[in-house]
Design a protein around this motif. Structure first.
Motif, PDB file in Angstrom:
ATOM      1  N   ASN A   1       5.377  12.079  -5.215  1.00 31.76           N
ATOM      2  CA  ASN A   1       5.939  13.055  -4.268  1.00 31.76           C
ATOM      3  C   ASN A   1       5.341  12.953  -2.867  1.00 31.76           C
ATOM      4  O   ASN A   1       5.419  13.887  -2.076  1.00 31.76           O
ATOM      5  CB  ASN A   1       5.724  14.473  -4.805  1.00 31.76           C
ATOM      6  N   TYR A   2       4.784  11.818  -2.550  1.00 29.53           N
ATOM      7  CA  TYR A   2       4.180  11.593  -1.225  1.00 29.53           C
ATOM      8  C   TYR A   2       5.318  11.225  -0.257  1.00 29.53           C
ATOM      9  O   TYR A   2       5.635  10.068  -0.055  1.00 29.53           O
ATOM     10  CB  TYR A   2       3.157  10.470  -1.301  1.00 29.53           C
ATOM     11  N   GLU A   3       5.920  12.267   0.360  1.00 34.67           N
ATOM     12  CA  GLU A   3       7.161  12.020   1.096  1.00 34.67           C
ATOM     13  C   GLU A   3       6.988  11.099   2.298  1.00 34.67           C
ATOM     14  O   GLU A   3       7.872  10.295   2.619  1.00 34.67           O
ATOM     15  CB  GLU A   3       7.824  13.336   1.539  1.00 34.67           C
ATOM     16  N   ALA A   4       5.831  11.165   2.973  1.00 32.32           N
ATOM     17  CA  ALA A   4       5.625  10.296   4.136  1.00 32.32           C
ATOM     18  C   ALA A   4       5.578   8.832   3.722  1.00 32.32           C
ATOM     19  O   ALA A   4       6.076   7.952   4.438  1.00 32.32           O
ATOM     20  CB  ALA A   4       4.345  10.680   4.869  1.00 32.32           C
ATOM     21  N   ALA A   5       5.012   8.534   2.559  1.00 33.14           N
ATOM     22  CA  ALA A   5       4.973   7.150   2.078  1.00 33.14           C
ATOM     23  C   ALA A   5       6.386   6.659   1.781  1.00 33.14           C
ATOM     24  O   ALA A   5       6.744   5.520   2.113  1.00 33.14           O
ATOM     25  CB  ALA A   5       4.092   7.042   0.839  1.00 33.14           C
ATOM     26  N   HIS A   6       7.199   7.505   1.153  1.00 34.18           N
ATOM     27  CA  HIS A   6       8.593   7.141   0.913  1.00 34.18           C
ATOM     28  C   HIS A   6       9.317   6.887   2.238  1.00 34.18           C
ATOM     29  O   HIS A   6      10.056   5.894   2.370  1.00 34.18           O
ATOM     30  CB  HIS A   6       9.315   8.248   0.143  1.00 34.18           C
ATOM     31  N   PHE A   7       9.100   7.776   3.208  1.00 29.93           N
ATOM     32  CA  PHE A   7       9.824   7.663   4.474  1.00 29.93           C
ATOM     33  C   PHE A   7       9.465   6.371   5.210  1.00 29.93           C
ATOM     34  O   PHE A   7      10.353   5.630   5.657  1.00 29.93           O
ATOM     35  CB  PHE A   7       9.528   8.874   5.360  1.00 29.93           C
TER      36      PHE A   7
ATOM     37  N   GLU B   1      14.694  14.371  -1.205  1.00 32.52           N
ATOM     38  CA  GLU B   1      14.531  15.079  -2.476  1.00 32.52           C
ATOM     39  C   GLU B   1      13.214  15.849  -2.496  1.00 32.52           C
ATOM     40  O   GLU B   1      13.153  16.991  -2.979  1.00 32.52           O
ATOM     41  CB  GLU B   1      14.569  14.053  -3.615  1.00 32.52           C
ATOM     42  N   ILE B   2      12.173  15.240  -1.961  1.00 34.36           N
ATOM     43  CA  ILE B   2      10.849  15.874  -1.936  1.00 34.36           C
ATOM     44  C   ILE B   2      10.765  16.918  -0.829  1.00 34.36           C
ATOM     45  O   ILE B   2      10.212  18.004  -1.020  1.00 34.36           O
ATOM     46  CB  ILE B   2       9.743  14.813  -1.739  1.00 34.36           C
ATOM     47  N   GLU B   3      11.319  16.583   0.343  1.00 33.47           N
ATOM     48  CA  GLU B   3      11.255  17.481   1.499  1.00 33.47           C
ATOM     49  C   GLU B   3      12.657  17.586   2.117  1.00 33.47           C
ATOM     50  O   GLU B   3      13.035  16.769   2.956  1.00 33.47           O
ATOM     51  CB  GLU B   3      10.250  16.962   2.535  1.00 33.47           C
ATOM     52  N   PRO B   4      13.435  18.589   1.694  1.00 37.57           N
ATOM     53  CA  PRO B   4      14.826  18.693   2.150  1.00 37.57           C
ATOM     54  C   PRO B   4      14.997  18.903   3.662  1.00 37.57           C
ATOM     55  O   PRO B   4      16.110  18.750   4.168  1.00 37.57           O
ATOM     56  CB  PRO B   4      15.350  19.911   1.373  1.00 37.57           C
TER      57      PRO B   4
ATOM     58  N   TYR C   1       0.815  -1.218   0.000  1.00 40.54           N
ATOM     59  CA  TYR C   1       0.000   0.000   0.000  1.00 40.54           C
ATOM     60  C   TYR C   1       0.851   1.272   0.000  1.00 40.54           C
ATOM     61  O   TYR C   1       0.434   2.287  -0.586  1.00 40.54           O
ATOM     62  CB  TYR C   1      -1.001  -0.023   1.157  1.00 40.54           C
ATOM     63  N   TYR C   2       2.038   1.239   0.610  1.00 46.48           N
ATOM     64  CA  TYR C   2       2.932   2.402   0.475  1.00 46.48           C
ATOM     65  C   TYR C   2       3.339   2.569  -0.992  1.00 46.48           C
ATOM     66  O   TYR C   2       3.367   3.689  -1.519  1.00 46.48           O
ATOM     67  CB  TYR C   2       4.183   2.234   1.334  1.00 46.48           C
ATOM     68  N   LYS C   3       3.635   1.448  -1.670  1.00 45.30           N
ATOM     69  CA  LYS C   3       4.018   1.523  -3.078  1.00 45.30           C
ATOM     70  C   LYS C   3       2.851   2.025  -3.935  1.00 45.30           C
ATOM     71  O   LYS C   3       3.057   2.789  -4.893  1.00 45.30           O
ATOM     72  CB  LYS C   3       4.474   0.148  -3.570  1.00 45.30           C
ATOM     73  N   LYS C   4       1.640   1.597  -3.588  1.00 49.42           N
ATOM     74  CA  LYS C   4       0.470   2.064  -4.331  1.00 49.42           C
ATOM     75  C   LYS C   4       0.283   3.570  -4.141  1.00 49.42           C
ATOM     76  O   LYS C   4      -0.054   4.291  -5.086  1.00 49.42           O
ATOM     77  CB  LYS C   4      -0.771   1.305  -3.853  1.00 49.42           C
ATOM     78  N   THR C   5       0.517   4.038  -2.936  1.00 43.78           N
ATOM     79  CA  THR C   5       0.448   5.477  -2.657  1.00 43.78           C
ATOM     80  C   THR C   5       1.425   6.232  -3.539  1.00 43.78           C
ATOM     81  O   THR C   5       1.084   7.248  -4.168  1.00 43.78           O
ATOM     82  CB  THR C   5       0.787   5.755  -1.177  1.00 43.78           C
ATOM     83  N   ILE C   6       2.665   5.732  -3.596  1.00 46.40           N
ATOM     84  CA  ILE C   6       3.718   6.396  -4.371  1.00 46.40           C
ATOM     85  C   ILE C   6       3.433   6.323  -5.863  1.00 46.40           C
ATOM     86  O   ILE C   6       3.724   7.264  -6.618  1.00 46.40           O
ATOM     87  CB  ILE C   6       5.091   5.778  -4.024  1.00 46.40           C
ATOM     88  N   GLU C   7       2.838   5.214  -6.300  1.00 45.18           N
ATOM     89  CA  GLU C   7       2.451   5.076  -7.716  1.00 45.18           C
ATOM     90  C   GLU C   7       1.474   6.177  -8.109  1.00 45.18           C
ATOM     91  O   GLU C   7       1.578   6.752  -9.203  1.00 45.18           O
ATOM     92  CB  GLU C   7       1.821   3.702  -7.920  1.00 45.18           C
ATOM     93  N   LEU C   8       0.538   6.480  -7.225  1.00 42.66           N
ATOM     94  CA  LEU C   8      -0.462   7.520  -7.516  1.00 42.66           C
ATOM     95  C   LEU C   8       0.085   8.921  -7.286  1.00 42.66           C
ATOM     96  O   LEU C   8      -0.343   9.870  -7.950  1.00 42.66           O
ATOM     97  CB  LEU C   8      -1.700   7.297  -6.645  1.00 42.66           C
ATOM     98  N   ASP C   9       1.012   9.049  -6.323  1.00 41.65           N
ATOM     99  CA  ASP C   9       1.603  10.356  -6.028  1.00 41.65           C
ATOM    100  C   ASP C   9       3.089  10.158  -5.723  1.00 41.65           C
ATOM    101  O   ASP C   9       3.467   9.897  -4.574  1.00 41.65           O
ATOM    102  CB  ASP C   9       0.904  11.018  -4.839  1.00 41.65           C
TER     103      ASP C   9
ATOM    104  N   HIS D   1      14.620   5.118  -0.749  1.00 42.20           N
ATOM    105  CA  HIS D   1      13.394   5.823  -0.357  1.00 42.20           C
ATOM    106  C   HIS D   1      13.663   6.933   0.664  1.00 42.20           C
ATOM    107  O   HIS D   1      12.936   7.940   0.665  1.00 42.20           O
ATOM    108  CB  HIS D   1      12.352   4.827   0.143  1.00 42.20           C
ATOM    109  N   TYR D   2      14.686   6.790   1.491  1.00 42.74           N
ATOM    110  CA  TYR D   2      15.067   7.929   2.345  1.00 42.74           C
ATOM    111  C   TYR D   2      15.568   9.081   1.481  1.00 42.74           C
ATOM    112  O   TYR D   2      15.249  10.258   1.740  1.00 42.74           O
ATOM    113  CB  TYR D   2      16.156   7.527   3.344  1.00 42.74           C
ATOM    114  N   GLU D   3      16.356   8.755   0.440  1.00 44.72           N
ATOM    115  CA  GLU D   3      16.848   9.798  -0.459  1.00 44.72           C
ATOM    116  C   GLU D   3      15.701  10.473  -1.204  1.00 44.72           C
ATOM    117  O   GLU D   3      15.711  11.695  -1.410  1.00 44.72           O
ATOM    118  CB  GLU D   3      17.850   9.206  -1.458  1.00 44.72           C
ATOM    119  N   LYS D   4      14.702   9.684  -1.602  1.00 47.95           N
ATOM    120  CA  LYS D   4      13.536  10.277  -2.258  1.00 47.95           C
ATOM    121  C   LYS D   4      12.796  11.199  -1.294  1.00 47.95           C
ATOM    122  O   LYS D   4      12.304  12.263  -1.695  1.00 47.95           O
ATOM    123  CB  LYS D   4      12.597   9.176  -2.761  1.00 47.95           C
ATOM    124  N   THR D   5      12.703  10.794  -0.030  1.00 50.89           N
ATOM    125  CA  THR D   5      12.060  11.630   0.982  1.00 50.89           C
ATOM    126  C   THR D   5      12.741  12.993   1.054  1.00 50.89           C
ATOM    127  O   THR D   5      12.073  14.043   1.056  1.00 50.89           O
ATOM    128  CB  THR D   5      12.128  10.953   2.364  1.00 50.89           C
TER     129      THR D   5
END
Length: 308
Positions: free
Chosen positions: A111-117, A141-144, A101-109, A135-139
């Protein structure tokens, strides 16, 4: 009449929000349920989301899960429905479903930083470091300014003994929140492993100023003084200060006992050993082979207590 029903629905939402502001979760829940049970409520994604998170907060997870699934039926493209499910499965350590479900969240958005985190957190917990790092790096990238993404990245690299990288991420966390004790503590750890002893001491001291109750800072700093400088008195002073804030932490007493033993203050060492092993009986076996306590093990009182 529909107008009256719609007004009732609006009123119930307003009253629920008011109770939520007051911190009265049970009354807020009651009125959100009233609003949801109207023809307008069952099509209000924001209301359903609020209600689902409240259900989760009061440990009614079955109701929360059902609401999130209802939200998905209502709008399959709304990412927070999937995120909500992921957090519940995550809390219950059902990591397979949480990851899905975290991956599904990210698939739809994306830039959903909490899902990445939190996806990174699961991979971190499972020891899948490359995925966690991604995924920490993506977090970031989205929210420095995502403080704990830097902390957790640093911890992964420190555990892998990649201490310059660890230092980099701990320092980035420190830049985000200069007063937080955890970044300062971890900077102390990284500097010690890099051989930067003065810097390590400086960061540990700053961490203690920020949070004088964190037992591991006393432990690490005292061990540093003991191992690097053989300054057993300073180590004892640090353990004593740590015990003042953490009277139930057995390793502080145990390590202070070792310092007393090195100073040949055997009675004090034995008292700390007794206290530490009462708090943590698992220390007894370790103590029986600890070279620093060899003189203590020859004491008749020790032998009477530990049957040696």
């Amino acid at each position: 009449m529909p107008e009256q029903t719609y007004q009732y629905y609006l009123n119930q939402k307003t009253v629920a929000a008011h109770y939520l502001e007051l911190g009265n979760v049970s009354k807020a829940l009651e009125h959100f349920i009233n609003a949801y049970q109207t023809p307008f409520g069952i099509e209000d994604l924001d209301l359903m989301l609020e209600l689902a998170f409240l259900y989760d907060e009061v440990d009614e997870q079955k109701n929360a899960i059902q609401l999130f699934y209802d939200m998905i039926k209502l709008d399959p493209e709304f990412p927070t429905s999937y995120y909500g499910l992921a957090t519940i499965y995550d809390d219950n350590e059902d990591y397979e479903k949480a990851i899905y479900y975290y991956k599904k969240t990210i698939e739809l958005d994306p830039n959903y930083e909490a899902a990445h985190f939190f996806l990174a957190n699961i991979y971190d917990e499972l020891g899948e470091n490359e995925k966690a790092i991604y995924h920490y790096e993506k977090t970031i990238e989205i929210e420095p300014a995502y403080y704990y993404a830097y902390i957790n990245l640093g911890c992964i690299y420190e555990a892998e003994d990649k201490n310059l990288k660890a230092y980099h991420y701990f320092y980035r966390a420190h830049q985000v929140d200069p007063a937080d004790y955890m970044a300062l503590f971890n900077l102390g750890v990284a500097c010690r492993k890099l051989g930067q002893i003065k810097e390590s001491i400086r960061y540990y001291r700053k961490s203690l100023n920020s949070n004088p109750e964190y037992s591991f800072t006393y432990l690490n700093l005292a061990i540093l003084y003991k191992e690097v400088f053989e300054d057993y008195q300073e180590s004892i002073a640090l353990y004593t200060e740590g015990i003042k804030y953490n009277p139930e932490v057995s390793v502080l007493y145990y390590n202070r006992a070792c310092c007393y033993a090195l100073l040949h203050e055997n009675e004090k060492a034995l008292e700390d050993i007794k206290f530490s092993t009462q708090l943590s009986p698992s220390l007894i076996e370790y103590m029986k082979t600890d070279d620093e306590l060899s003189d203590i093990r020859q004491m008749p009182e020790y032998q009477a207590i530990y049957n040696e």
